[in-house]
Write an enzyme that holds these catalytic residues in place. Structure first.
Site, PDB file in Angstrom:
ATOM      1  N   SER A   1     -33.124  22.401  61.304  1.00 28.25           N
ATOM      2  CA  SER A   1     -31.671  22.435  61.168  1.00 28.25           C
ATOM      3  C   SER A   1     -31.269  23.730  60.478  1.00 28.25           C
ATOM      4  O   SER A   1     -32.046  24.307  59.705  1.00 28.25           O
ATOM      5  CB  SER A   1     -31.183  21.226  60.354  1.00 28.25           C
ATOM      6  OG  SER A   1     -29.792  21.299  60.125  1.00 28.25           O
TER       7      SER A   1
ATOM      8  N   PRO B   1     -25.934  22.013  57.179  1.00 28.71           N
ATOM      9  CA  PRO B   1     -25.408  22.994  56.229  1.00 28.71           C
ATOM     10  C   PRO B   1     -26.494  23.767  55.489  1.00 28.71           C
ATOM     11  O   PRO B   1     -26.215  24.721  54.791  1.00 28.71           O
ATOM     12  CB  PRO B   1     -24.613  22.133  55.257  1.00 28.71           C
ATOM     13  CG  PRO B   1     -25.347  20.824  55.266  1.00 28.71           C
ATOM     14  CD  PRO B   1     -25.843  20.638  56.664  1.00 28.71           C
ATOM     15  N   HIS B   2     -27.739  23.319  55.624  1.00 28.93           N
ATOM     16  CA  HIS B   2     -28.856  24.006  54.989  1.00 28.93           C
ATOM     17  C   HIS B   2     -29.929  24.275  56.032  1.00 28.93           C
ATOM     18  O   HIS B   2     -30.040  23.552  57.026  1.00 28.93           O
ATOM     19  CB  HIS B   2     -29.462  23.156  53.854  1.00 28.93           C
ATOM     20  CG  HIS B   2     -28.477  22.713  52.825  1.00 28.93           C
ATOM     21  ND1 HIS B   2     -27.889  23.574  51.935  1.00 28.93           N
ATOM     22  CD2 HIS B   2     -27.963  21.480  52.546  1.00 28.93           C
ATOM     23  CE1 HIS B   2     -27.067  22.905  51.147  1.00 28.93           C
ATOM     24  NE2 HIS B   2     -27.084  21.628  51.509  1.00 28.93           N
ATOM     25  N   ASN B   3     -30.728  25.300  55.757  1.00 23.91           N
ATOM     26  CA  ASN B   3     -31.884  25.547  56.609  1.00 23.91           C
ATOM     27  C   ASN B   3     -32.983  24.544  56.266  1.00 23.91           C
ATOM     28  O   ASN B   3     -33.387  24.425  55.105  1.00 23.91           O
ATOM     29  CB  ASN B   3     -32.411  26.973  56.413  1.00 23.91           C
ATOM     30  CG  ASN B   3     -31.459  28.008  56.942  1.00 23.91           C
ATOM     31  OD1 ASN B   3     -30.703  27.745  57.874  1.00 23.91           O
ATOM     32  ND2 ASN B   3     -31.474  29.200  56.357  1.00 23.91           N
ATOM     33  N   VAL B   4     -33.427  23.843  57.297  1.00 24.62           N
ATOM     34  CA  VAL B   4     -34.473  22.836  57.123  1.00 24.62           C
ATOM     35  C   VAL B   4     -35.629  23.219  58.044  1.00 24.62           C
ATOM     36  O   VAL B   4     -35.420  23.434  59.247  1.00 24.62           O
ATOM     37  CB  VAL B   4     -33.968  21.415  57.428  1.00 24.62           C
ATOM     38  CG1 VAL B   4     -35.085  20.398  57.199  1.00 24.62           C
ATOM     39  CG2 VAL B   4     -32.757  21.079  56.573  1.00 24.62           C
TER      40      VAL B   4
ATOM     41  N   ASP C   1     -22.797   9.378  52.799  1.00 25.51           N
ATOM     42  CA  ASP C   1     -23.006   9.861  54.163  1.00 25.51           C
ATOM     43  C   ASP C   1     -24.071   9.020  54.866  1.00 25.51           C
ATOM     44  O   ASP C   1     -24.955   9.536  55.547  1.00 25.51           O
ATOM     45  CB  ASP C   1     -23.421  11.336  54.150  1.00 25.51           C
ATOM     46  CG  ASP C   1     -23.304  11.970  55.537  1.00 25.51           C
ATOM     47  OD1 ASP C   1     -22.583  11.407  56.394  1.00 25.51           O
ATOM     48  OD2 ASP C   1     -23.921  13.018  55.765  1.00 25.51           O
TER      49      ASP C   1
ATOM     50  N   CYS D   1     -65.752   2.485  63.849  1.00 26.69           N
ATOM     51  CA  CYS D   1     -64.893   2.588  62.671  1.00 26.69           C
ATOM     52  C   CYS D   1     -63.560   3.218  63.024  1.00 26.69           C
ATOM     53  O   CYS D   1     -62.514   2.826  62.518  1.00 26.69           O
ATOM     54  CB  CYS D   1     -65.576   3.444  61.597  1.00 26.69           C
ATOM     55  SG  CYS D   1     -66.945   2.617  60.799  1.00 26.69           S
TER      56      CYS D   1
END
Length: 1887
Positions: free
Chosen positions: A1165, A1168-1171, A1281, A1855
């Site tokens: 994203s 509103p912030h860089n993610v 939100d 296993c």
């Protein structure tokens, strides 16, 4: 006269070989080793050793002498060895006796030295026992090694040792790469060589053992821990003839040796018992050889004839039957004792091979290094036989880093040990192989050969292996780094199977190898033509090439030439050692002729690798005088000039007459001149020693880094200046521009790298100069000793002129006396001075000028060394002339005898002859005397010049030593300075952390102080108020006063409670408040509490002042360090001060983290912030970036971090770390399951993509969400939100609330919003946020929660909104889906119209509790909405939707019932998991059923059945990830046979039940009716009386059946009798220890229930009557027909017969009370049959079934679900899908590692498709351990991993649901291997 000159010649030889009594290189008796503070290196010395026997009086031409390397301390001219050699030549019969005599003499010296040594580790243990047991006559001469790769060369040769690699630096002062071994050690030849990590051993043809290299842990065997630079004789093996060494093996820390009598000795490190000395050996190392006691002998049980026959057979076939041996302390015959013939050493382990081909190992045993099996995985202190190799005749073994290779006489190769890199070559990558395993690839190779590959040589490296076949092909496997496999760059990756390397590397030359040796990361091999090839890692030039680049393929490194050839070679860990044979230069033969002029002869250099310096590069002068039968050759080699001059002196062609007078007086002259001549020759030998010392140059294996250090030091200072300037000039900028910050980071990185480099180089330089100084110290000491000894001739060194005059006079007098005594004609010295030519006078002037230069000190050390080379050349030439003059005199003596004899026959003739002879001899005598005197004077002048130069060089050495000391001290100071600089950086970081800690403590203390002050003030006010109330109410009664006081106390309590709520973090305050509350009713107590609080406040104030003082001290220290050392920390300090205390107090701040530390995968994203999705430390994380350029952005970041830190809930996104890198960053967990919106739209079941989420799944998800919201609200935090996109779903189905950008802490009253004033998404906003601009409250989150639930229910769930509650859905569900979609279209979005106060909802919805909940949420008035806590306890969430649907019979479809049941179990299991409960079960495979029953009996309550079961098998390693428990259930439920009864009505197959299955007869839990039925029911017999009781009812029943049908009855009787007999013969039931039959079957019921909870299906081997009983359904004839077809058939015949009384005369006896009097008729025969059916299927086993049902139905919450199942559905739930669908199975396949071009994945799927049901069930069991497909699907995918191509079968790991599949790339092969695999299912181990 002949006797005189022979005596002169003999004295010259004796003097030249005389040893001055001075220790040149050491004053201590430490074995020739020197040490000082500068290092541990020893300096090799120059030893002058004759290479022939004593000087031959009859032939002087055979005399030679050479300068050779030796490691002794004396400047030797010893000829003892030559005397021995001469004696041996003269008396061959006494050779052995003389050798033993010499050995005994040396042994006496050695033993005396041993008595002085008191070190326990340096003494011979059990010396007396060894001497008593040693058999000096039992020598096995067959063990003596022969010269390696030696051919019959007619030319003479010497053996040289060549060393490649940087490992030589570990050898003390080893500054040469080639050692002249034969020259050093009396022409001995090396026959065997072995190299360990950094030490080596050699065995010579005389049986001597030499070692050199690193001496740590005493692994050189010299009785000390010293290291040696050149081979040193191991004196221990010289003490007895029986100790002659015939074989040697070196390991990483130790060594083994085999003597000629078959004894094995070991020495060195013993930390892993690798010396084989037994547990009684307490020392960690032994520096002297220790005897290994082999108390093992062969058995001789047969007679001699049999033994002879056996021996003959063994000679014909050595790989015959396995050898018999026994442990014995004393053997009666030596022939039975173990005879060792081969040794092998690894890093910490050892091995020996016997003459019978047996292998014994000892030492470190982890990872199966010893091959002794899993029982010996630790350490083996004594030799132990490798049992698994018996029957194979072992001829060779190679020990690598952690693995070993064994070779048999039939060319078979076995391997064991570590295999993580595929170094065992067995086709897999595994952790270990504990027993030897044959490398089958050589027998079944892919190479299309006609016959198997026979191996003749094996070599094990660090992590790789090499083998050579009988046709000289070379194979490699294992780790492929550095090109060590030699397969070129085209073949990458580790290889677990052999690969041919010849075809890839040397195909052009068509080279074949005959021998190979492997180091840790490199290899060396010898080709058929005798050349050497190397490949692998070339670090330190260990491959023999100049470049350090790795060699990926074999490359020629050593050429077999006419000058030299390699004989032996071996690879150490990081070095290569080669024994080469260098041919001596051919002898120059000339005819007898007169002396001729000097001729020049160019020396031919030896052919050596370009990267290796030849022996001519040695740092000392080497003079050789070779002698032929007719010619003397004097060679002088100068390394600086790089040339060789050869002077040829030829004897006269005819005899020359001698002098009569010389002959007459020669005898007397011999005695009178002896002492003076010896002194003169001794002086010459000392002069030679001085010249040799001057010529020696100090060298080091370390580089001289002077220029590099100077440059780096300057760069280091420049960078510091630039950094300070850059930081100080930009300190005011905030924030720093990116370019400036990048430049600062670059400078800091460069400074740190330069600092570390300077530390390393300064240390190297210090070591270098210490090593140089040590060598110069030794040279200085030796020069001092020789110069002090030479004072016989020179008085003092202060007056050079006087000394020279005195010496000249003395020497001239000595020389004159010698010549006068010889009656030689001398001229007067004055007459000689007058006859000197002008040239001689000029030479004297030059000498005077040179003396002046020496005296004034103008000559340098280099010039003196150059003069010394010239003096050596002059001295050798002078000595040659002197010897020539003396030897020529012997030819003049020969005619003397002849002339005298002839004079007696005739007087006249004699007179004439005598006169002529006298005249003639007079002239010759004069010339001879003059020549002899001149040669002696020339030698004496050279001796004087040598002393002058030696004195000056001695003075220069003193100055150089002082300069070395000064330089070392300077570098040490610089090193400390740089280290201090680097340490200050670490100190600054530590101080900053302490500073932050102090600030945090101060803030905490300050807050507590303020809060405590407020509390004191409140308590004082309350106390004053109470006093006032008492005064006002003095006249009131006590009751009123008491009530008033109580009220006041209540107020105080309330105030104190409020204070407690505000100060939960302060434990002290809580205690004080508690005391105040308890004591508030008493005024005196209040006073005491106030005093305590005030004292606490005073203490807090003091702590504040202390913390402030500590902060000030640290700040001052930080400022001082930052300004001088690390200015960049100023910026860090300023930025750290700007970080809010809220962030620091969270403990999440990572100060040294940077954005560049993350590997960004993609951007999730940007608004509103860089993610970012990033990789950090091999873990996927989410990185969220916050811009903090202004106060607003900074406040957002700080608030979000602070809020999330406060919350610790599994459904709220956690923060892992925060850091600053220009912007602020938050690291969070990466949740891969997507968001809630995607989860609702997609179903996990691929087969039902058209179906939406089930209602109970939605209920479970939202129940967890509302619990998380309630948790947030309890912490005064609102989200603002909430929406489907902001709720993420983990893989386990847990919802996680994320994105707290708009969150708010209501308690803090902070009104910060982001992006819009109200925040939130429009669709999810509450009405008050839209209409009244409310900024958010608890009720706004509740509205958003309702919108999410509304959308999920009405848009994504298949609900019956039309009220069709009782209607059965179709299997495909299409009709209902269409109805739901139509209903959904008329439902509007969840928002309120202006006139609406609540949201209209469907009135006819099936779930009215849901409608009630949503109605309460969607209220316009926020105050009318419920809180989160109220919603959490709403009936919609309290009542299980699954139970509700079950009770209303809404779930009609079978799969829906099972899915709901699984969902319910999942929720209960999660609750148990949250409580961290698990069941640990360890079982034994041989007692599986008993262990499982005991486990349930002792530990398992019904409420613990939901806990996760973790299974482990005793004695086996494994982690239960689902596979081990699946295997355990498979073994428990008839593991060896999967029974398919889905379509089976009449099965006549007999199945074999394993002993460890529940169905085994020894447990007597189940029985079947006979061979025609595969179904089981609980046993009807008594478990405790099984051996004595027979079932009479069955016999009666059989008798009744007899009357009806004789044939059938006979069969039934036979079957029943057989069953009874089998039961009677059963072994004792292990379950009887439980002592209660009801308990046993109740536990059995719980086991079946636990298998259902764990999702592990059981075999379909129970009839329908079993499931009917559990559900309370009545059984019928069809149920009996399934269980007992024969009996059911009989009953069917009874039903169809009319007039049954005529055919069957029986009653209801045993069926009903009084039944014996009720006959069976046509009217009641159906009742008769029904009662018999109930008796057979239920009645006779009623008690067992009840006990089983009590365990199976022990959980009430599950019984409601069971009640809704039909018997068929219960059977499906318990047994799973009995029909395995291959398409369903293939959807869970996951192929890993196969290239795109491979067809194996496609072929594999096709092969599985073509399997029948039996094969596919076997496949399922082989891979997963399960016998049927679980209805709930697999827990995880089946991973099919590609392994390198081989002909092996696939291997499964249950296993982890993993199958290792070779890349066959062929369908027929793939299918064939799979089918073959299934045939051997029981032979595969589950890992």
């Amino acid at each position: 006269m002949s006797l005189f000159f022979k005596s002169i010649k003999s004295k010259i030889e004796e003097t030249l070989n005389h040893t001055p009594q001075v220790n040149l290189f050491n004053n201590s008796n430490n074995g020739g080793n020197n040490s000082n503070n500068g290092g541990n290196n020893s300096t090799p010395t120059l030893t002058k050793t004759p290479s022939t026997t004593n000087f031959p009086y009859n032939d002087y031409k055979n005399y030679t002498y050479k300068y050779v390397y030796d490691n002794t301390d004396n400047y030797n001219f010893n000829n003892n060895n030559n005397n021995n050699n001469n004696n041996n030549n003269n008396n061959n019969n006494n050779t052995k006796e003389n050798n033993f005599k010499s050995i005994r003499e040396s042994a006496s010296i050695y033993k005396n030295n041993e008595e002085i040594n008191n070190d326990d580790n340096n003494t011979i243990i059990n010396k007396k026992k060894i001497e008593e047991e040693e058999d000096e006559t039992n020598f096995d001469t067959s063990l003596i090694p022969k010269l390696g790769h030696e051919d019959k060369d007619e030319l003479e040769s010497d053996h040289y040792i060549t060393i490649w690699g940087n490992g030589i630096r570990n050898y003390k002062n080893c500054n040469m790469s080639s050692i002249g071994f034969s020259e050093m050690y009396n022409q001995q030849k090396i026959v065997l060589i072995s190299t360990g990590a950094i030490h080596s051993s050699f065995i010579t043809d005389q049986g001597n053992l030499y070692t050199f290299g690193d001496g740590l842990l005493g692994k050189l065997g010299h009785g000390n821990l010293e290291s040696y630079s050149s081979p040193k004789l191991v004196e221990f093996f010289q003490t007895k003839p029986s100790l002659r060494v015939v074989s040697i093996a070196n390991g990483g820390k130790h060594s083994l040796a085999l003597t000629i009598c078959g004894k094995v000795y070991s020495w060195g490190g013993n930390d892993s018992c690798q010396l084989g000395l037994g547990n009684g050996s307490s020392s960690s190392y032994y520096s002297l050889p220790q005897l290994i006691n082999f108390n093992i002998s062969y058995n001789n049980n047969n007679n001699n004839n049999n033994n002879n026959s056996t021996n003959n057979n063994n000679n014909n076939n050595n790989d015959g039957a396995q050898q018999q041996f026994s442990l014995s302390q004393n053997s009666s015959s030596n022939n039975n004792k173990i005879k060792i013939v081969k040794l092998s050493c690894g890093t910490n382990r050892s091995a020996v091979i016997t003459d019978k081909g047996l292998l014994f190992t000892f030492g470190r045993g982890d990872h199966g290094r010893l091959g002794l099996g899993e029982q010996s995985l630790l350490m083996q202190s004594t030799p132990k036989l490798v049992q698994s190799l018996q029957g194979h005749f072992i001829i060779d073994m190679s020990s690598g880093g952690g693995h070993s290779l064994v070779l048999t006489n039939k060319g078979l190769v076995f391997s064991f040990g570590r295999n993580d890199q595929g170094q065992l070559g067995i086709g897999c990558f595994s952790n270990q192989q504990t027993i030897p395993k044959q490398i089958q690839w050589f027998q079944t190779s892919q190479q299309q050969q006609q016959q198997p590959i026979n191996i003749i040589k094996v070599s094990a490296g660090g992590y790789h292996s090499i083998a050579i076949s009988d046709n000289n092909d070379t194979y490699a496997w294992g780790r492929s780094d550095y090109g060590v496999l030699g397969t070129s760059i085209d073949v990458q990756g580790d290889r677990n199977l052999p690969v041919l390397i010849n075809s890839n590397s040397v195909v052009v030359d068509n080279v074949k190898f005959i021998d190979v040796s492997s180091g840790f990361q490199h290899n060396v091999a010898m080709s058929i033509d005798g050349s050497l090839y190397s490949w692998g890692c070339n670090a330190g030039q260990r491959l023999g090439f100049k470049s350090d680049e790795n060699q990926l393929t074999p490359k020629k490194c050593f050429i077999n030439s006419k000058d030299s050839k390699p004989l032996l070679f071996t690879c150490g860990e990081i070095i290569t050692i080669i024994v080469e044979k260098r041919f001596k230069e051919p002898i120059i033969k000339t005819e007898l002729q007169l002396p001729s002029s000097t001729q020049s002869q160019q020396q031919t250099e030896l052919s050596l690798p370009s990267s290796v310096n030849s022996s001519s590069d040695s740092n000392f002068n080497k003079s050789i005088i070779d002698n032929s039968s007719t010619t003397t050759i004097i060679k002088q080699t100068n390394n600086n000039i790089k040339s060789t001059t050869t002077t040829i002196i030829t004897r006269p062609s005819s005899p020359t007459p001698s002098f009569l007078s010389l002959a007459n007086e020669g005898k007397d002259l011999l005695n009178s001149t002896q002492s003076n001549f010896i002194e003169w020759m001794t002086l010459i030998s000392k002069s030679k020693g001085l010249l040799n010392l001057i010529q020696m140059k100090a060298t080091s294996s370390l580089p001289n880094l002077g220029l590099s250090i100077e440059k780096k030091n300057k760069d280091f200072d420049d960078i510091n200046r630039q950094l300070k300037l850059l930081v100080n000039s930009n300190l005011s900028l905030s924030p720093l521009p990116d370019n400036i910050q990048s430049e600062i980071d670059r400078l800091v990185l460069s400074r740190n790298q330069l600092g570390l480099g300077l530390v390393s180089e300064y240390q190297t330089s210090i070591d270098y100069w210490l090593e140089i100084k040590q060598q110069k110290d030794l040279t200085f000491l030796n020069l001092s000793k020789l110069l002090n000894l030479s004072t016989i001739t020179t008085t003092t060194t202060s007056n050079t002129t006087t000394t020279t005059t005195a010496t000249t006079t003395t020497t001239t007098t000595t020389t004159t006396n010698l010549i006068n005594k010889k009656v030689l004609v001398h001229q007067d010295e004055k007459q000689q001075q007058r006859e000197k030519s002008e040239t001689e006078l000029e030479e004297e002037q030059d000498e005077e000028e040179e003396d002046s230069e020496i005296k004034n000190g103008t000559l340098t050390a280099i010039e003196i060394q150059q003069q010394s080379f010239y003096l050596v050349e002059r001295l050798n030439q002078g000595l040659g002339n002197f010897c020539n003059n003396i030897m020529d005199s012997t030819t003049m003596v020969q005619p003397l005898t002849t002339a005298t004899a002839s004079s007696t026959t005739a007087t006249a003739t004699a007179t004439t002859t005598t006169a002529n002879t006298t005249n003639s001899s007079g002239i010759i005598n004069k010339n001879f005397g003059e020549s002899l005197r001149l040669s002696m004077e020339e030698i004496q002048l050279i001796v004087l010049e040598t002393q002058k130069y030696a004195i000056k060089y001695h003075s220069l050495l003193s100055q150089q030593l002082q300069q070395c000391d000064d330089l070392i001290n300077i570098h040490r100071g610089k090193l400390v300075e740089v280290q201090d600089f680097l340490n200050k950086s670490k100190l600054a970081q530590s101080l900053l952390e302490q500073r932050e800690k102090l600030k945090s403590d101060y803030r905490f203390c300050k807050r507590n102080s303020i809060e405590l002050s407020k509390k004191i003030e409140v308590i004082e006010l309350d106390y004053d108020q109470n006093l006032c109330d008492d005064d006002d109410n003095n006249h009131e009664n006590n009751s009123v006063n008491n009530n008033s006081n109580n009220n006041n106390n209540n107020n105080n309590n309330n105030n104190n409670n409020n204070n407690n709520n505000n100060n939960n973090n302060n434990n002290i305050d809580n205690n004080i408040n508690s005391n105040s509350i308890n004591d508030s009713s008493n005024n005196n107590n209040n006073n005491n509490n106030i005093e305590k609080l005030k004292n606490e406040l005073i203490k807090l104030k003091k702590d504040e002042q202390k913390l402030l003082s500590n902060q000030q001290e640290i700040n001052e220290l930080i400022i001082e360090i930052l300004d001088k050392y690390v200015p960049e920390f100023k910026i860090k300090l300023r930025a750290n001060d700007k970080i809010s205390s809220r962030i620091k107090d969270t403990g999440l701040l990572v100060t040294d983290r940077k954005f560049q530390h993350y590997d960004i995968i993609k951007t999730l994203s940007t608004h509103p912030h860089n993610v970012y999705l990033a990789n950090f430390n091999d873990q996927l994380v989410v990185l969220k970036e916050f811009g903090i350029g202004d106060a607003f952005g900074k406040q957002i970041f700080e608030r979000q971090v602070s809020l999330l830190k406060q919350m610790n809930h599994k459904c709220i996104m956690p923060i892992q770390a925060v850091f600053y890198d220009r912007n602020a960053f938050m690291q969070m967990e990466y949740i891969s399951g997507g968001n809630l919106l995607d989860w609702c739209r997609n179903n996990n079941n691929d087969n039902e993509n058209n179906k939406r989420r089930q209602p109970w799944e939605i209920q479970k998800i939202f129940q967890q969400i509302i619990q998380a919201i309630a948790y947030m609200h309890s912490n005064c935090i609102i989200h603002r939100d909430l929406k489907l996109e902001n709720v993420l779903i983990r893989q386990d189905g847990t919802p996680v609330i994320s994105d707290f950008d708009l969150s708010k802490d209501i308690s803090a009253n902070v009104n910060v919003t982001v992006f819009n004033i109200n925040g939130g998404t429009e669709l999810y906003k509450a009405p008050e946020m839209k209409e009244q601009n409310v900024k958010g409250s608890y009720s706004t989150d509740i509205w958003a929660f309702g919108v999410m639930l509304y959308k999920c229910i009405f848009q994504f769930v298949n609900n019956n909104n039309n009220g069709n509650n009782g209607k059965n859905n179709n299997s495909d569900g299409n009709e209902n889906d269409n109805n739901n979609n139509n209903n959904f279209l008329i439902i509007r979005e969840p928002f309120l119209l202006p006139e609406e106060n609540n949201l209209p909802l469907p009135a006819n919805h099936s779930d009215q509790r849901l409608i009630s909940l949503l109605s309460s949420i969607f209220q316009r008035n926020p105050k009318l909405r419920p809180t989160a806590h109220q919603i959490a306890v709403h009936p919609y969430f309290v009542t299980s939707l699954v139970e509700d649907l079950l009770s209303s019979r809404t779930l009609i479809d079978c799969r829906e019932k099972i899915a709901a049941f699984r969902a319910h179990i999942s929720s209960l299991s999660e609750m148990a998991e949250e409580m961290s409960e698990s069941l640990q079960l360890t079982v034994r495979r041989e007692h599986l059923v008993l262990d499982f029953f005991q486990f349930f009996f002792k530990k398992i309550e019904s409420n613990k059945l939901f806990c996760r079961l973790e299974v482990s098998f005793q004695g086996e390693k494994g982690l239960d990830l689902g596979g081990l428990s699946s295997e355990m259930y498979s073994l428990l439920f008839s593991d060896n046979q999967i029974i398919d009864n889905s379509n089976n009505s009449n099965n006549s197959v007999s199945y074999s039940i394993p002993k460890n299955s529940l169905f085994s007869k020894k447990f007597n839990l189940f029985e079947n009716s006979g061979t025609e039925s595969p179904f089981y029911l609980l046993n009807s017999n008594d478990l405790f009386n099984n051996n004595n009781n027979n079932n009479e009812e069955n016999n009666n029943n059989n008798n009744n059946n007899n009357n009806n049908n004789n044939n059938n009855n006979n069969n039934n009787n036979n079957n029943n009798n057989n069953n009874n007999n089998n039961n009677n013969n059963n072994e004792e039931n292990p379950l009887l220890i439980l002592k209660n039959e009801f308990t046993i079957f109740k536990i059995l019921g719980k086991i079946f229930l636990k298998s259902i909870i764990d999702g592990k299906p059981i075999p379909d081997c129970f009839p329908t009557s079993f499931f009917k009983y559990l559900l309370g359904v009545k059984v019928n004839l069809r149920d009996l027909e399934i269980y007992d077809p024969q009996l059911a058939q009989s009953f069917k015949k009874v039903l169809v017969l009319d007039n049954i009384e005529e055919y069957l005369s029986t009653t209801f006896e045993g069926l009903i009370e009084g039944g014996e009097s009720i006959p069976v008729t046509d009217l009641n025969k159906e009742e008769f049959i029904q009662r018999n059916i109930e008796r057979v299927l239920v009645g006779c086993r009623q008690s067992k079934l009840e006990a089983f049902k009590s365990g199976f139905m022990s959980i009430d919450s599950l019984n409601a679900h069971f009640a809704l199942f039909s018997p068929t559905e219960l059977q499906l739930l318990m047994c799973g899908n009995t029909l395995v669908d291959s398409s369903v199975l293939q959807k869970n396949f996951k192929f890993i590692g196969f290239p795109d071009t491979s067809s194996t994945p496609k072929d594999f799927r096709r092969a599985v498709d073509e399997m029948n049901q039996d094969e596919i069930r076997l496949f399922l069991r082989f891979v997963t351990g399960m016998v049927a497909l679980p209805l709930s699907g697999f827990e995880k995918s089946i991973s099919i991993i590609q392994v390198p191509l081989s002909q092996k079968l696939p291997c499964a790991h249950t296993c982890s649901y993993q199958l290792d599949l070779p890349d066959y790339n062929d369908f027929d092969t793939t299918k064939k291997k799979l089918i073959k695999m299934l045939e051997y299912v029981d032979g595969f181990a589950f890992i």
